[in-house]
Design a protein around this motif. Structure first.
Motif, PDB file in Angstrom:
ATOM      1  N   ARG A 115      -1.485  12.649 -12.519  1.00 42.93           N
ATOM      2  CA  ARG A 115      -1.831  13.991 -12.998  1.00 42.93           C
ATOM      3  C   ARG A 115      -1.217  15.107 -12.150  1.00 42.93           C
ATOM      4  O   ARG A 115      -1.124  16.239 -12.584  1.00 42.93           O
ATOM      5  N   ASN A 116      -0.818  14.868 -10.944  1.00 39.82           N
ATOM      6  CA  ASN A 116      -0.331  15.837  -9.963  1.00 39.82           C
ATOM      7  C   ASN A 116      -1.508  16.359  -9.134  1.00 39.82           C
ATOM      8  O   ASN A 116      -2.232  17.228  -9.607  1.00 39.82           O
ATOM      9  N   PRO A 117      -1.686  15.797  -7.923  1.00 40.52           N
ATOM     10  CA  PRO A 117      -0.741  14.935  -7.208  1.00 40.52           C
ATOM     11  C   PRO A 117      -0.610  13.540  -7.808  1.00 40.52           C
ATOM     12  O   PRO A 117      -1.544  13.030  -8.434  1.00 40.52           O
ATOM     13  N   ILE A 118       0.566  12.945  -7.575  1.00 41.60           N
ATOM     14  CA  ILE A 118       0.876  11.614  -8.110  1.00 41.60           C
ATOM     15  C   ILE A 118       0.695  10.584  -7.004  1.00 41.60           C
ATOM     16  O   ILE A 118       1.300  10.694  -5.934  1.00 41.60           O
ATOM     17  N   ASP A 119      -0.173   9.601  -7.249  1.00 39.52           N
ATOM     18  CA  ASP A 119      -0.431   8.524  -6.291  1.00 39.52           C
ATOM     19  C   ASP A 119       0.326   7.282  -6.751  1.00 39.52           C
ATOM     20  O   ASP A 119       0.029   6.717  -7.810  1.00 39.52           O
ATOM     21  N   LEU A 120       1.322   6.875  -5.967  1.00 40.26           N
ATOM     22  CA  LEU A 120       2.142   5.726  -6.357  1.00 40.26           C
ATOM     23  C   LEU A 120       1.371   4.408  -6.317  1.00 40.26           C
ATOM     24  O   LEU A 120       1.838   3.412  -6.891  1.00 40.26           O
ATOM     25  N   ALA A 121       0.239   4.395  -5.635  1.00 41.75           N
ATOM     26  CA  ALA A 121      -0.646   3.221  -5.637  1.00 41.75           C
ATOM     27  C   ALA A 121       0.082   1.927  -5.273  1.00 41.75           C
ATOM     28  O   ALA A 121      -0.071   0.902  -5.931  1.00 41.75           O
ATOM     29  N   GLY A 122       0.909   1.997  -4.241  1.00 40.40           N
ATOM     30  CA  GLY A 122       1.594   0.796  -3.767  1.00 40.40           C
ATOM     31  C   GLY A 122       2.941   0.539  -4.387  1.00 40.40           C
ATOM     32  O   GLY A 122       3.681  -0.345  -3.930  1.00 40.40           O
ATOM     33  N   ALA A 123       3.294   1.297  -5.435  1.00 40.54           N
ATOM     34  CA  ALA A 123       4.579   1.066  -6.096  1.00 40.54           C
ATOM     35  C   ALA A 123       5.744   1.363  -5.154  1.00 40.54           C
ATOM     36  O   ALA A 123       6.787   0.699  -5.208  1.00 40.54           O
ATOM     37  N   GLY A 124       5.575   2.362  -4.283  1.00 38.94           N
ATOM     38  CA  GLY A 124       6.638   2.686  -3.346  1.00 38.94           C
ATOM     39  C   GLY A 124       6.876   1.583  -2.338  1.00 38.94           C
ATOM     40  O   GLY A 124       8.019   1.312  -1.958  1.00 38.94           O
ATOM     41  N   GLU A 125       5.809   0.927  -1.908  1.00 38.33           N
ATOM     42  CA  GLU A 125       5.966  -0.169  -0.954  1.00 38.33           C
ATOM     43  C   GLU A 125       6.682  -1.357  -1.594  1.00 38.33           C
ATOM     44  O   GLU A 125       7.487  -2.033  -0.951  1.00 38.33           O
ATOM     45  N   ARG A 179       6.774  28.870  -7.784  1.00 40.46           N
ATOM     46  CA  ARG A 179       5.642  28.363  -7.008  1.00 40.46           C
ATOM     47  C   ARG A 179       5.120  27.021  -7.505  1.00 40.46           C
ATOM     48  O   ARG A 179       4.176  26.474  -6.933  1.00 40.46           O
ATOM     49  N   ARG A 180       5.695  26.463  -8.580  1.00 40.41           N
ATOM     50  CA  ARG A 180       5.177  25.206  -9.144  1.00 40.41           C
ATOM     51  C   ARG A 180       5.679  24.019  -8.319  1.00 40.41           C
ATOM     52  O   ARG A 180       6.883  23.848  -8.144  1.00 40.41           O
ATOM     53  N   VAL A 181       4.732  23.216  -7.827  1.00 38.95           N
ATOM     54  CA  VAL A 181       5.074  22.097  -6.946  1.00 38.95           C
ATOM     55  C   VAL A 181       4.386  20.831  -7.437  1.00 38.95           C
ATOM     56  O   VAL A 181       3.230  20.869  -7.875  1.00 38.95           O
ATOM     57  N   ALA A 182       5.114  19.711  -7.354  1.00 36.69           N
ATOM     58  CA  ALA A 182       4.516  18.391  -7.596  1.00 36.69           C
ATOM     59  C   ALA A 182       4.401  17.677  -6.260  1.00 36.69           C
ATOM     60  O   ALA A 182       5.296  17.775  -5.410  1.00 36.69           O
ATOM     61  N   VAL A 183       3.294  16.965  -6.074  1.00 37.30           N
ATOM     62  CA  VAL A 183       3.067  16.181  -4.861  1.00 37.30           C
ATOM     63  C   VAL A 183       3.134  14.704  -5.220  1.00 37.30           C
ATOM     64  O   VAL A 183       2.481  14.253  -6.172  1.00 37.30           O
ATOM     65  N   VAL A 184       3.928  13.958  -4.469  1.00 30.88           N
ATOM     66  CA  VAL A 184       4.077  12.514  -4.668  1.00 30.88           C
ATOM     67  C   VAL A 184       3.750  11.832  -3.353  1.00 30.88           C
ATOM     68  O   VAL A 184       4.313  12.190  -2.302  1.00 30.88           O
ATOM     69  N   GLY A 185       2.841  10.851  -3.379  1.00 26.25           N
ATOM     70  CA  GLY A 185       2.475  10.153  -2.164  1.00 26.25           C
ATOM     71  C   GLY A 185       2.075   8.721  -2.433  1.00 26.25           C
ATOM     72  O   GLY A 185       1.869   8.320  -3.584  1.00 26.25           O
ATOM     73  N   ASP A 186       1.966   7.963  -1.339  1.00 24.97           N
ATOM     74  CA  ASP A 186       1.518   6.585  -1.475  1.00 24.97           C
ATOM     75  C   ASP A 186       0.099   6.433  -0.945  1.00 24.97           C
ATOM     76  O   ASP A 186      -0.353   5.343  -0.635  1.00 24.97           O
ATOM     77  N   SER A 187      -0.602   7.569  -0.832  1.00 25.82           N
ATOM     78  CA  SER A 187      -2.006   7.571  -0.430  1.00 25.82           C
ATOM     79  C   SER A 187      -2.720   8.648  -1.211  1.00 25.82           C
ATOM     80  O   SER A 187      -2.310   9.821  -1.192  1.00 25.82           O
ATOM     81  N   THR A 210      11.336   3.673  -6.068  1.00 23.05           N
ATOM     82  CA  THR A 210      10.381   4.385  -6.915  1.00 23.05           C
ATOM     83  C   THR A 210      10.251   5.843  -6.486  1.00 23.05           C
ATOM     84  O   THR A 210      10.080   6.737  -7.321  1.00 23.05           O
ATOM     85  N   TYR A 211      10.313   6.086  -5.168  1.00 28.75           N
ATOM     86  CA  TYR A 211      10.215   7.472  -4.691  1.00 28.75           C
ATOM     87  C   TYR A 211      11.287   8.344  -5.339  1.00 28.75           C
ATOM     88  O   TYR A 211      11.006   9.419  -5.888  1.00 28.75           O
ATOM     89  N   ALA A 212      12.517   7.886  -5.271  1.00 28.56           N
ATOM     90  CA  ALA A 212      13.617   8.683  -5.815  1.00 28.56           C
ATOM     91  C   ALA A 212      13.539   8.783  -7.333  1.00 28.56           C
ATOM     92  O   ALA A 212      13.839   9.838  -7.910  1.00 28.56           O
ATOM     93  N   THR A 213      13.128   7.708  -7.989  1.00 28.88           N
ATOM     94  CA  THR A 213      13.043   7.726  -9.452  1.00 28.88           C
ATOM     95  C   THR A 213      12.021   8.750  -9.929  1.00 28.88           C
ATOM     96  O   THR A 213      12.266   9.524 -10.866  1.00 28.88           O
ATOM     97  N   THR A 249       4.610  13.049   0.494  1.00 30.49           N
ATOM     98  CA  THR A 249       3.700  12.993   1.624  1.00 30.49           C
ATOM     99  C   THR A 249       3.271  11.561   1.907  1.00 30.49           C
ATOM    100  O   THR A 249       3.040  10.783   0.976  1.00 30.49           O
ATOM    101  N   GLY A 250       3.221  11.216   3.191  1.00 30.68           N
ATOM    102  CA  GLY A 250       2.710   9.907   3.566  1.00 30.68           C
ATOM    103  C   GLY A 250       3.677   9.094   4.404  1.00 30.68           C
ATOM    104  O   GLY A 250       4.228   9.569   5.394  1.00 30.68           O
ATOM    105  N   TYR A 251       3.929   7.882   3.952  1.00 29.80           N
ATOM    106  CA  TYR A 251       4.576   6.883   4.792  1.00 29.80           C
ATOM    107  C   TYR A 251       6.102   6.913   4.725  1.00 29.80           C
ATOM    108  O   TYR A 251       6.770   6.346   5.577  1.00 29.80           O
ATOM    109  N   PHE A 252       6.658   7.551   3.696  1.00 32.66           N
ATOM    110  CA  PHE A 252       8.109   7.529   3.555  1.00 32.66           C
ATOM    111  C   PHE A 252       8.744   8.153   4.796  1.00 32.66           C
ATOM    112  O   PHE A 252       8.329   9.207   5.277  1.00 32.66           O
ATOM    113  N   GLY A 253       9.787   7.503   5.304  1.00 27.54           N
ATOM    114  CA  GLY A 253      10.396   7.883   6.569  1.00 27.54           C
ATOM    115  C   GLY A 253       9.979   6.976   7.695  1.00 27.54           C
ATOM    116  O   GLY A 253      10.596   6.982   8.766  1.00 27.54           O
TER     117      GLY A 253
END
Length: 685
Positions: A337-347, A289-297, A352-355, A372-376
């Motif tokens: 901390r989880n969720p992880i906010d890329l803070a523009g690094a993905g753009e 049940r352990r999940v990490a959330v990664v987003g650009d927002s 960075t998303y895959a890394t 979650t967010g803009y990827f795609g």
């Protein structure tokens, strides 16, 4: 059952050239499989569909068909079936509706007597992608999802949603009224259906529920998980109940218990079922049940965290070493901390998303990742980024394969090239975070369930019967439920002859719900007080068996209800809840198919919202959880071992740090003319 998946020949009886009629769609679908089998059309008035002329009757065909699809007026159906049986037809798909129950039963009897089988009547047909068999209304996209549905229209909705999701349909069976072939029969046949990898089952009524559970468990064992849909609750079953247990278990709770026993999962809507199926088909099986959330927002990441948590998933805090490696990739101030906010690094750098996903899965601190967010959407909105985004998709697909852990994407684009590529690479992608939440949550719950299909019920012991409180108490004690010391009293002399420590409790033993009518007096501190209470109760309630019991005065007691009842479809069911005599107010209960082991009973206790009361609330000592679990298991063994019992209940069961004591008992037999007996007979037909 092979006649319904790959017949050598098919006849559509009631074929029509009118596109507005069922007979047209059935004929068109059948003819699409004409390269694999012989297809005949029958219409007494004549019809031509796609250049194929219909014969006036089955007897006018060059040979008897192996399978006949029946789309004729209800009054004509019995005669058509009789003609077909005389010719040697082996299978029937009954589209026709409008027969009453007795007529359906007689039709099924004649079919079975001739060694043939019938799906329906009142069904919407069958489809099999492996064998080009299409005998239903509408269009089907070939795929890997098996659909078994009591409602034909809802089954077609599922098929349409599966096509839109890109997972398609391997086999579709609308079972209709199940006069002969049941959903259990179809499920048993699907265990060997190679193309089917996931099954969705929709039922409104559950005949021979325990047989159904065993078939669901067999599908699970064959690596074909099952998602169940149902509707409503069984008010008739609850109306037939005389205990608090009956009032506390709804139809949905019983079906949920059956799903747990089968290793299946219960979904709420067709769309939710197809979303879960997509994840089960595309992604690796969840392992935790352990999940990490990664987003650009930051906002989308926070909402995702809330949604996933509500679905029973956990967002663990990440280790300092892991957060340090992630922080090195991100700009100052980014959330790690989880969720992880890329803070523009993905753009700035889509890789960075895959890394970050690789770091998370490689560390072993989470069981899956949600993007979650803009990827795609990058390539769709900025075509210059399309190739770079697709390259990251390729990398994510490789990571999923290498780590064998699910990566699920919530994308703001519904159908971009990147979204389609993600799904092709085994990365389920959804348009809303709600879809991600329920898909990953239910798929994880399903993966972690261990099937425990129930055994067949034993025959009823001849002459077995419990009379009132004393008989029920004796039966429960014989199964291992502890009770306090007790004496039967009928007069004051019996009271004065009683030798057991005070205080005492006086009970009117023949009454089922004693508290509601003043049939219980507690805290009797002397024989004189008890004798007076007995005379007053006799004057009010009449003669009968009265019981004096030693009163439980232990500190730190938590009251529970432990009950069991016989469900008309699924058989013995055991329940435990918080509140004792107040249980119907709290409605905090857990139910399972009986019998359960003590370990399974403890798992039921841990599902209760009020479990903290048992484990030591606000400094109170914890109760003897093992003793509570043993009592629940004992009640489950009693109802499972006695087919003559409709209900059994201990309410309350008093749990303390030094063990448990039951201070009431109810055992209700299955009477020949009772509502439950009527329901059981109806379900067995």
């Amino acid at each position: 059952m092979k006649v319904f998946s790959d017949p050598a020949s098919v006849a559509v009886v009631g074929a029509s050239a009118d596109p507005a009629k069922w007979g047209y769609w059935l004929a068109r679908g059948a003819l699409r499989g004409s390269r694999r089998r012989k297809v005949y059309l029958v219409n007494r008035s004549g019809a031509v569909v796609d250049g194929v002329a219909a014969a006036p009757a089955l007897r006018d065909l060059p040979e008897p068909p192996e399978l006949a699809v029946l789309c004729v007026p209800a009054p004509s159906l019995p005669a058509v079936v009789d003609e077909a049986l005389e010719l040697g037809v082996r299978g029937f798909v009954g589209i026709t509706a409008g027969l009453d129950r007795a007529a359906e039963a007689e039709l099924a009897r004649r079919v079975r007597a001739a060694g043939a089988r019938l799906i329906g009547p009142n069904c919407l047909g069958v489809y099999d992608a492996s064998t080009s068999l299409e005998l239903a209304w509408g269009h089907f996209t070939p795929g890997a999802l098996g659909i078994v549905s009591q409602s034909g229209q809802l089954g077609l909705e599922l098929a349409g949603l599966a096509g839109e999701a890109g997972i398609g349909v391997s086999r579709f069976v609308s079972v209709g009224d199940q006069a002969d072939v049941t959903a259990s029969d179809v499920l048993a046949d699907l265990t060997g259906h190679e193309r089917t990898r996931v099954v969705v089952l929709y039922l409104e009524s559950f005949r021979s529920g325990r047989t159904l559970v065993r078939e669901l468990a067999r599908l699970r064992e064959r690596g074909k998980p099952v998602i169940v849909l149902t509707v409503g609750t069984s008010q008739a079953g609850r109306d037939a109940a005389r205990s608090h247990t009956g009032a506390l278990t709804s139809g949905a709770e019983v079906v949920e218990a059956a799903c747990r026993a089968a290793g299946a999962i219960l979904a709420q809507t067709p769309a939710q079922a197809v979303d879960v199926a997509q994840l089960l088909l595309d992604a690796p099986r969840p392992v935790g049940r352990r999940v990490a959330v990664v987003g650009d927002s930051g906002g989308q990441g926070a909402v995702a965290a809330d949604v996933l948590t509500r679905q029973g998933l956990r967002l663990p805090a990440l280790s300092a070493a892991l957060t340090g490696r992630i922080r090195a990739l991100l700009p100052p101030g980014a959330g790690v901390r989880n969720p992880i906010d890329l803070a523009g690094a993905g753009e700035r750098d889509l890789t960075t998303y895959a890394t970050v996903v690789d770091l998370l899965l490689g560390a072993g601190e989470v069981d899956g990742v949600v993007l979650t967010g803009y990827f795609g959407s990058y390539g769709a909105d900025a075509p210059s980024l399309a190739d770079a985004e697709l390259a990251v998709v390729d990398t994510l697909g490789a990571l999923v394969e290498r780590h064998a852990r699910p990566v699920v994407v919530h994308s703001m684009s519904r159908e971009s090239a990147a979204v389609r590529a993600l799904r092709d690479h085994g990365v389920p992608t959804y348009a809303t975070i709600d879809q991600v939440g329920w898909s990953l949550g239910l798929a994880t719950e399903l993966a972690l369930r261990v099937p425990r299909p129930p055994a067949q019920e034993p025959p009823a012991p001849p002459g077995a019967r419990e009379d009132g409180y004393l008989g029920a108490r004796a039966a429960l004690q014989s199964c291992g439920v502890p009770y306090p010391e007790a004496v039967v009293v009928r007069a004051s002399a019996d009271v004065h002859a009683t030798r057991m420590p005070f205080p005492w409790v006086l009970k009117a033993a023949w009454l089922e719900h004693k508290t509601e009518v003043g049939g219980v007096v507690t805290g009797l501190a002397s024989a004189e007080e008890a004798a007076g209470a007995l005379e007053a109760m006799r004057a009010r309630l009449g003669d009968g068996a009265y019981v004096l019991e030693r009163m439980d005065t232990r500190p730190g007691v938590v009251e529970l209800i432990v009950g069991a009842r016989r469900d008309p479809s699924f058989g013995p069911l055991v329940l435990v809840g918080v509140g004792g005599t107040m249980s119907e107010l709290y409605r905090d209960v857990a139910a399972e198919l009986a019998p359960v082991t003590a370990a399974e009973a403890e798992a039921m206790l841990r599902r209760l919202k009020g479990f903290a009361l048992l484990s030591g609330w606000r400094g109170a000592p914890p109760v003897d959880l093992g003793a509570v679990a043993e009592a629940v298991a004992a009640v489950s063994r009693l109802i499972a071992g006695r087919a003559d019992l409709a209900e059994v209940e201990v309410n309350p069961l008093r749990a303390a740090p030094d063990g448990v004591l039951a201070v009431d008992a109810l055992a209700v037999p299955v009477l020949p003319d009772s509502p439950l007996s009527t329901l059981l007979r109806r379900e067995s037909q």
